[in-house]
Design an enzyme around this catalytic site. Structure first.
Site, short mmCIF file in Angstrom:
data_model
loop_
_atom_site.label_atom_id
_atom_site.label_comp_id
_atom_site.label_asym_id
_atom_site.label_seq_id
_atom_site.Cartn_x
_atom_site.Cartn_y
_atom_site.Cartn_z
CG HIS A 1 -1.91 -0.51 1.14
ND1 HIS A 1 -3.33 -1.39 1.76
CD2 HIS A 1 -3.19 -0.73 0.01
CE1 HIS A 1 -3.97 -2.08 0.80
NE2 HIS A 1 -4.14 -1.33 0.07
CB CYS B 1 2.73 -10.57 5.64
SG CYS B 1 3.22 -10.23 7.39
CD GLU C 1 -4.00 -8.53 7.98
OE1 GLU C 1 -4.27 -8.55 8.58
OE2 GLU C 1 -2.99 -7.28 7.68
CB SER D 1 -5.08 -0.55 7.40
OG SER D 1 -5.46 -0.58 8.58
#
Length: 278
Positions: free
Chosen positions: A42, A96, A126, A220
């Site tokens: 992001h 991740c 996510e 975020s």
């Protein structure tokens, strides 16, 4: 003006791993099409650099013509892996590791017959991906109000948390759910890097006149850093050095800098240099 930098700022392990994975594949497979399913991370500036190196960003896995698809750091649902296998599409998984851990918990617990609760933003990639590991059946919420209308039964519930969740808000929701559900297991899956960034930013924001939080507008964890800093001092959320409000910032005697987990060093350094020139 005194300038201070939060102890923990910039790329986390998962984001750096995803970027390094993309660059490695672009260099190794220069003759092939290399795709990422959605923006790899992001941060628009970092993604643009990767595009210049040859990375192609696609919205749907069906959009691929031929080549390799990189699964971005936020992860995806099980259906993507199934589709790739059925259609002989080569995947490189850059999810991740902390997100991958949550996916495994959700998949295992759902298969065992448990109800899944995800504390996080239902629209964040996510969370969309994690929900895809329990057939999109999870109850999802990022505040107590999101859970107030839900009727919980007497079955077993298993809770996981978005890696970038504000720890204080998680604790509030946890306490609320404990009072509503008899049989519930909590998994605090907030990533350690997130906790360190939040803690160091809070600490710094108490010592300076203003905070500048640097990160992508879709990030975020960056927005959460800004939210927690605002409690203690004037806070400016910027994406690049061009967003700095120099006239306002020049009035402060001390300024702190924090940066989200998807913010590359070159952007942070540009902000530091600009402030140093004041």
């Amino acid at each position: 003006m005194e300038i201070f930098i939060a102890e923990h700022a910039g790329y986390c392990y998962g984001v750096k791993r995803a970027v390094d994975t993309a660059i490695k594949n672009l260099e190794k497979n220069s003759a092939k099409n290399i795709y990422s399913l959605g923006p790899l991370i992001h941060n628009d500036q970092a993604v643009e650099v990767l595009k210049e190196k040859g990375l192609k960003v696609i919205k749907e896995i069906a959009d691929i013509e031929s080549g390799v698809v990189i699964i971005r750091s936020h992860g995806v649902g099980k259906s993507i892996y199934d589709y790739a296998e059925e259609n002989s599409i080569s995947l490189v998984d850059a999810t991740c590791p902390f997100v991958k851990k949550i996916q495994k918990i959700v998949y295992k617990m759902h298969k065992s017959g448990n109800n899944i609760i995800i504390i996080g933003d239902k629209d964040h990639p996510e969370i969309i991906g994690i929900n895809g590991w329990c057939n999109n059946s999870a109850i999802i919420g990022k505040s107590i109000s999101d859970f107030e209308e839900i009727r919980f039964n007497k079955e077993k519930y298993v809770v996981v948390v978005q890696t970038t969740m504000n720890f204080k808000i998680y604790e509030e929701i946890k306490k609320y759910l404990e009072g509503k559900i008899e049989d519930i297991d909590f998994n605090n899956t907030i990533c350690l890097a997130t906790q360190k960034r939040q803690s160091s930013s809070i600490e710094l924001s108490k010592k300076v006149d203003a905070m500048i939080v640097v990160g992508g507008k879709h990030s975020s964890n960056t927005k959460k850093l800004a939210d927690i800093c605002m409690v203690n001092c004037d806070t400016y959320l910027i994406e690049t050095v061009d967003d700095l409000e120099i006239e306002k910032i020049s009035a402060y005697n001390s300024v702190g800098i924090a940066a989200g987990a998807s913010t590359p060093d070159f952007i942070i350094n540009e902000v530091i240099k600009k402030l140093s020139d004041i």
